[in-house]
Each structure stands twice: as C-alpha cells, then as structure tokens.
Design a protein around this motif. Structure first.
Motif, mmCIF file in Angstrom:
data_model
loop_
_atom_site.group_PDB
_atom_site.id
_atom_site.type_symbol
_atom_site.label_atom_id
_atom_site.label_comp_id
_atom_site.label_asym_id
_atom_site.label_seq_id
_atom_site.Cartn_x
_atom_site.Cartn_y
_atom_site.Cartn_z
ATOM 1 N N PHE A 22 -3.168 5.981 -4.743
ATOM 2 C CA PHE A 22 -1.757 5.887 -4.350
ATOM 3 C C PHE A 22 -1.572 6.332 -2.900
ATOM 4 C CE2 PHE A 22 -0.527 6.000 -8.965
ATOM 5 C CZ PHE A 22 0.318 4.905 -8.946
ATOM 6 N N ALA A 23 -2.247 7.431 -2.526
ATOM 7 C CA ALA A 23 -2.107 7.963 -1.172
ATOM 8 C C ALA A 23 -2.576 6.952 -0.132
ATOM 9 C CB ALA A 23 -2.900 9.269 -1.043
ATOM 10 N N LEU A 24 -3.753 6.372 -0.339
ATOM 11 C CA LEU A 24 -4.289 5.416 0.624
ATOM 12 C C LEU A 24 -3.483 4.119 0.639
ATOM 13 C CD1 LEU A 24 -8.132 5.861 0.043
ATOM 14 C CD2 LEU A 24 -6.711 6.884 1.823
ATOM 15 N N LEU A 25 -3.112 3.637 -0.543
ATOM 16 C CA LEU A 25 -2.340 2.404 -0.633
ATOM 17 C C LEU A 25 -1.023 2.534 0.116
ATOM 18 C CD1 LEU A 25 -2.051 -0.440 -2.196
ATOM 19 C CD2 LEU A 25 -0.585 0.873 -3.748
ATOM 20 N N GLU A 26 -0.271 3.583 -0.181
ATOM 21 C CA GLU A 26 1.047 3.741 0.426
ATOM 22 C C GLU A 26 0.939 4.083 1.908
ATOM 23 O OE1 GLU A 26 3.320 6.450 -1.953
ATOM 24 O OE2 GLU A 26 2.937 5.347 -3.802
ATOM 25 N N ALA A 27 -0.042 4.898 2.282
ATOM 26 C CA ALA A 27 -0.225 5.228 3.697
ATOM 27 C C ALA A 27 -0.588 3.983 4.495
ATOM 28 C CB ALA A 27 -1.309 6.288 3.855
ATOM 29 N N LEU A 59 -4.068 -2.199 6.602
ATOM 30 C CA LEU A 59 -4.351 -2.931 5.363
ATOM 31 C C LEU A 59 -5.727 -2.619 4.772
ATOM 32 C CD1 LEU A 59 -2.692 -6.422 5.866
ATOM 33 C CD2 LEU A 59 -2.140 -4.688 4.171
ATOM 34 N N PRO A 60 -6.762 -2.383 5.588
ATOM 35 C CA PRO A 60 -8.032 -1.946 4.980
ATOM 36 C C PRO A 60 -7.880 -0.656 4.177
ATOM 37 C CG PRO A 60 -8.434 -2.706 7.210
ATOM 38 C CD PRO A 60 -6.938 -2.672 7.034
ATOM 39 N N LEU A 61 -7.081 0.280 4.696
ATOM 40 C CA LEU A 61 -6.831 1.521 3.977
ATOM 41 C C LEU A 61 -6.101 1.248 2.667
ATOM 42 C CD1 LEU A 61 -7.296 4.582 4.725
ATOM 43 C CD2 LEU A 61 -4.850 4.650 5.237
ATOM 44 N N ALA A 62 -5.097 0.385 2.727
ATOM 45 C CA ALA A 62 -4.356 0.024 1.519
ATOM 46 C C ALA A 62 -5.265 -0.658 0.509
ATOM 47 C CB ALA A 62 -3.187 -0.888 1.883
ATOM 48 N N GLY A 66 -7.291 1.866 -1.264
ATOM 49 C CA GLY A 66 -6.421 2.520 -2.240
ATOM 50 C C GLY A 66 -6.286 1.694 -3.504
ATOM 51 N N ALA A 67 -6.143 0.377 -3.347
ATOM 52 C CA ALA A 67 -6.023 -0.508 -4.506
ATOM 53 C C ALA A 67 -7.303 -0.515 -5.329
ATOM 54 C CB ALA A 67 -5.686 -1.926 -4.047
ATOM 55 N N PHE A 68 -8.456 -0.500 -4.655
ATOM 56 C CA PHE A 68 -9.725 -0.483 -5.384
ATOM 57 C C PHE A 68 -9.889 0.813 -6.177
ATOM 58 C CE2 PHE A 68 -11.348 -3.284 -1.723
ATOM 59 C CZ PHE A 68 -10.940 -4.435 -2.384
ATOM 60 N N ILE A 69 -9.439 1.934 -5.600
ATOM 61 C CA ILE A 69 -9.498 3.211 -6.322
ATOM 62 C C ILE A 69 -8.585 3.181 -7.541
ATOM 63 C CG2 ILE A 69 -8.971 5.680 -6.172
ATOM 64 C CD1 ILE A 69 -9.869 5.568 -3.250
ATOM 65 N N LEU A 70 -7.398 2.612 -7.366
ATOM 66 C CA LEU A 70 -6.483 2.475 -8.500
ATOM 67 C C LEU A 70 -7.106 1.592 -9.584
ATOM 68 C CD1 LEU A 70 -3.115 2.041 -6.587
ATOM 69 C CD2 LEU A 70 -3.690 3.919 -8.126
ATOM 70 N N TRP A 71 -7.715 0.502 -9.171
ATOM 71 C CA TRP A 71 -8.375 -0.414 -10.116
ATOM 72 C C TRP A 71 -9.456 0.333 -10.896
ATOM 73 C CZ3 TRP A 71 -9.198 -6.124 -8.328
ATOM 74 C CH2 TRP A 71 -9.638 -6.912 -9.416
ATOM 75 N N PHE A 72 -10.260 1.119 -10.196
ATOM 76 C CA PHE A 72 -11.293 1.922 -10.859
ATOM 77 C C PHE A 72 -10.669 2.912 -11.846
ATOM 78 C CE2 PHE A 72 -13.422 6.078 -10.850
ATOM 79 C CZ PHE A 72 -14.635 5.746 -11.435
ATOM 80 N N GLY A 73 -9.659 3.629 -11.388
ATOM 81 C CA GLY A 73 -9.028 4.629 -12.248
ATOM 82 C C GLY A 73 -8.369 4.038 -13.468
ATOM 83 N N TRP A 74 -7.985 2.772 -13.378
ATOM 84 C CA TRP A 74 -7.287 2.132 -14.495
ATOM 85 C C TRP A 74 -8.178 1.997 -15.731
ATOM 86 C CZ3 TRP A 74 -2.779 0.663 -11.673
ATOM 87 C CH2 TRP A 74 -1.663 0.419 -12.482
ATOM 88 N N PRO A 83 -2.157 -10.870 2.387
ATOM 89 C CA PRO A 83 -2.952 -9.714 1.926
ATOM 90 C C PRO A 83 -2.169 -8.668 1.132
ATOM 91 C CG PRO A 83 -3.559 -10.295 4.160
ATOM 92 C CD PRO A 83 -2.340 -11.117 3.826
ATOM 93 N N PRO A 84 -0.987 -8.213 1.592
ATOM 94 C CA PRO A 84 -0.254 -7.243 0.774
ATOM 95 C C PRO A 84 0.094 -7.774 -0.615
ATOM 96 C CG PRO A 84 0.623 -7.271 3.000
ATOM 97 C CD PRO A 84 -0.310 -8.427 2.892
ATOM 98 N N MET A 85 0.443 -9.053 -0.700
ATOM 99 C CA MET A 85 0.750 -9.652 -1.994
ATOM 100 C C MET A 85 -0.489 -9.716 -2.882
ATOM 101 S SD MET A 85 3.967 -10.399 -2.310
ATOM 102 C CE MET A 85 5.458 -10.874 -1.409
ATOM 103 N N VAL A 86 -1.634 -10.008 -2.292
ATOM 104 C CA VAL A 86 -2.875 -10.076 -3.066
ATOM 105 C C VAL A 86 -3.243 -8.691 -3.606
ATOM 106 C CG1 VAL A 86 -5.352 -10.541 -2.934
ATOM 107 C CG2 VAL A 86 -3.727 -12.103 -1.840
ATOM 108 N N ILE A 87 -3.094 -7.685 -2.759
ATOM 109 C CA ILE A 87 -3.340 -6.306 -3.205
ATOM 110 C C ILE A 87 -2.430 -5.965 -4.376
ATOM 111 C CG2 ILE A 87 -3.068 -3.888 -2.550
ATOM 112 C CD1 ILE A 87 -3.934 -4.721 0.307
#
Length: 434
Positions: free
Chosen positions: A29-34, A204-207, A210-218, A265-269
């Motif tokens: 969440f932190a990386l995605l939103e930042a 966007l690379p940071l975001a 963040g999305a990949f970490i969320l995907w893993f945590g899911w 890219p933001p929509m794909v994320i």
C-alpha cells in the motif's frame, strides 16, 4: 505428541505466517500510493500507513476485536474479549485466541489503508488519526460481526464472504468514497467547467512494485482465511486468486488499448488489484472459469468506475473506490451466481441450481455493509470536522504535505543542507539548535 496437538501447532504456524504476509501488504500500500501521488506527498503516505499499523493494532486490541468476535448481542455486536480477556469460549478453533487476533488484526489494518489513498495529498494528519481509531474500533468490527462472528445476523442468513470482498473491500471502498467527498478534491484537480485535469503519478515503477507486493500478500489474505494448514482447499484458493488477478490485469491492458488507444499503466496496475478484490469473497467456492470471468468483469468495471468518479468531480487519487468498492461489490454478488454446490456447505449459486436464495442474501449483505461504511464514515468526518480540520491549509497543500506537515521531503538529493527551523520549527533538532 497426539494428532490434535500436532494439527494445532501446524495451524498456528500457518496462520501466523499468512498474517505476516497480509501485514507485508502495508508495504505494498505504501509503495503503490506513494508512486501514484506527487513527490511532495510521498512521506505523508508513509506516515498514514504507520498510523494504520500502529493505531489500528492497538485499537483493535482494546476494542475492535471484542466488538467483532465477542459474545454476541442480538446479532449486532460483540460484548466480550476486550484486550483478549473475558468470555471468548464461543470461538472454537484449533488455534489460540491470540493467534486468531493477530490474523484479524492484519485484516483491520488493510481496511483503513483503503481509505488513506482516497484522501491522499490533502487530509489533515490529526484528523486521519482520529478517523483511523473510529474505523478500526467501531465501523469495521461491527460490520465484521454481522457477517463473520458466531451469531452475526447476516451470517445467520447465510451470507458468504470468505476473505472479505464485502466486509473489507466494499466497506473500505464506500468509506473511501465518503471520505473523498467530504474532504473535497485537490487544488487544481478540476477546472471551472468540472473537467478533470491529469495529475501524473510521481513514480509508476514504485507503484508497480507496490502492486506486486499486494498481489503476493493476497495469497496469505485468501488462503490464510482457511485458518488451517491442513485444509484441502488451500491450493484451489490460490489458483482462483491468481487467475482472477491475471484476468483483471490482462483485461485492462486490452480494454485501455481499445478505449484510449494506449495501454494505461495505472489502470493496468489497478486492474490486477480489482481482480484480486473481486475473487476474495468466493475464492474457495467458485471454479477456475468463474474466477477468470470475475477478473474480467472487475477489470472493465474498474476502468468505467474510475471515469464515473471523475465525472462527478470526486477526487480519488489512487482509485480506491473503483478498485475496492466496485470490485468488492461485484465479487460479493458473484458468489450468489457462481458458488458450486460441492464447495459450499449451504446453498449454491444461481447458475449451479441454488436458486435465488444465496444471491438475495449476498445482495442484502452487500447493500447493508456498503451503506454502513459510507454513512458512518461521512458522519465521522463531519463530526471530526467540528473539532479538527479534516483538510490541510491551502499553503500546506501547495508546498506539499511532506514539508508542510511532516517537516521533511521524501527526496532530498537536491539540497546540500536543510533548514529544519523553516521546515518544522518544533522538530527535535531545531529545538537543539535553539
């Protein structure tokens, strides 16, 4: 060691590990939103995440867990279990109450993190702390009690929400919508004609990370909700989770190419996240094909919902409502359509011969939980506003919340020295210099 003790030990390890995976999602969440907000507000995002974790855990320990899983009162609220004490004998699991609390604590932290993105770049930090206490201590626990606790009225009706498409995501998404409306849009987001101006993401690379970490945590979010290391459905849950996320992302790649002539890219994320949100309710109860279909629908709906939110001059910088509110709603309803009889202990979905019963219960539960989140958040913000401004000053917003509120920029390589007295006169170092 007897088999019961061995199973309890294995289940405890499983739940603690998956709880840690869910907690790691806060890094996501932190990386995605930042990455989605401007550089001048990246630190403020990180600080809100720390509020989510620290205040959320403490409030859930003192109040929230009891309201959510305590001894039932009329199917509405729990009345025992404050600080994990009192009567919790009705919780019949192979893991300890401490372990169960840890897992549920990770969930409550995720709920408040959904709201933080919708009010990014303009919400008062003090007001956010107060709202975090209200959400983690009252709004989420009571809704969770209705669905997940022993005696909750929606649970008794037969509502199915395995890991929280409704209780976590729809609740969080509609709460985020209410918060964004009350706080209002960022300066310059909308022109005088109401047309939205583009505010480019800072990183966007940071975001994406963040999305990949969320995907893993899911995978911990969904598979961990079995609360058992020996549950035979863990593999199936992981597969449906993966397929729905992949379908959501792939759909957004193709849909934005058709709609905007470029893959956005933001929509794909957010498409991947939409698929994850959508499958959360039914990951254990629907088949692989249904999981893919849910991801596709959530991906398209997320794009359209993002456009609708902007057309209403509502500013949601990370798409919290479109991802969580809309996709959570779709996922909750999808259970009433696609739940397979061999995977549920109750009625099957409409398309599998279960009739309208489950679909009706899912719709009722979704409506109630969503309205609860929206109305309580709206009311909480209006009440907080009487005592503490819910929005930063114009100057603080223009200079950025990092410097204006927290006294430090996220990226300081442009400066050889920073005058802490100017950035934050109350800082410890500034006091030393004085």
């Amino acid at each position: 060691m007897d088999l019961a003790a061995l199973k309890s030990g294995m289940d405890t390890i499983w739940v603690v590990l998956t709880a840690a995976m869910i907690l790691l999602m806060e890094g996501g969440f932190a990386l995605l939103e930042a990455g989605f907000v401007r550089q001048k507000n990246a630190v403020s995002i990180i600080m809100k995440v720390f509020v989510d974790i620290s205040f959320g855990a403490l409030v859930f320990y003192f109040l929230g867990f009891a309201f959510m899983y305590g001894k039932d009162a009329a199917g509405l609220i729990g009345t025992s279990g404050f600080m994990l004490g009192g009567d919790l004998s009705h919780i019949s699991l192979t893991i300890s109450n401490d372990t169960y609390w840890l897992f549920q604590c990770a969930f409550v932290i995720a709920v408040i993190s959904i709201v933080s993105g919708a009010v990014a770049e303009r919400m008062n930090f003090h007001a956010y702390i107060i709202y975090t206490i209200v959400m983690t201590g009252l709004i989420y626990p009571i809704a969770g009690h209705w669905v997940w606790s022993a005696g909750g009225w929606l649970g008794k009706l037969g509502m199915i929400d395995f890991a929280g498409s409704a209780v976590i995501h729809a609740l969080g998404g509609f709460s985020a919508l209410a918060a964004a409306i009350v706080v209002g849009p960022r300066i310059g987001k909308f022109g005088k004609d109401g047309k939205a101006n583009i505010v480019p993401p800072s990183n966007l690379p940071l975001a994406s990370v963040g999305a990949f970490i969320l995907w893993f945590g899911w995978f911990g979010f969904n598979s961990g909700s079995t609360l058992s290391a020996t549950n035979g459905s863990i593999g199936h849950i992981a597969v449906t989770t993966m397929l729905s996320a992949a379908a959501g992302s792939a759909t957004c790649i193709l849909f934005t190419m058709l709609r905007y002539r470029k893959s956005d890219p933001p929509m794909v994320i957010n498409g991947a996240l939409a698929g994850l949100v959508g499958i959360t309710a039914g990951c254990a109860f629907v088949g692989d094909g249904a999981a893919i279909f849910i991801g596709i629908v959530c991906g398209i709906a997320m794009v359209l919902a993002t456009e609708w939110v902007e057309s209403r001059t509502i500013d949601d910088p990370v798409g919290a409502f479109a991802v969580h509110g809309v996709s959570g709603s779709i996922g909750t309803i999808a259970v009433g359509l696609f739940a397979k009889p061999e995977l549920t202990s109750g009625p099957a979905g409409l398309f599998y011969g279960g009739g309208w019963q489950l679909l009706g219960v899912q719709a009722l539960g979704l409506i109630v939980v969503s309205i609860w989140g929206f109305v309580l958040t709206w009311s909480a913000f209006k009440l907080i506003k009487r005592f503490v401004p819910v929005r930063v000053s114009r100057d603080e917003e223009l200079v950025g919340l990092d410097v204006g509120i927290h006294g430090v920029p996220a990226y300081s390589e442009e400066h050889d020295f920073i005058d802490l007295k100017q950035l934050n006169p109350t800082s410890i170092d500034a006091k030393k210099e004085q």
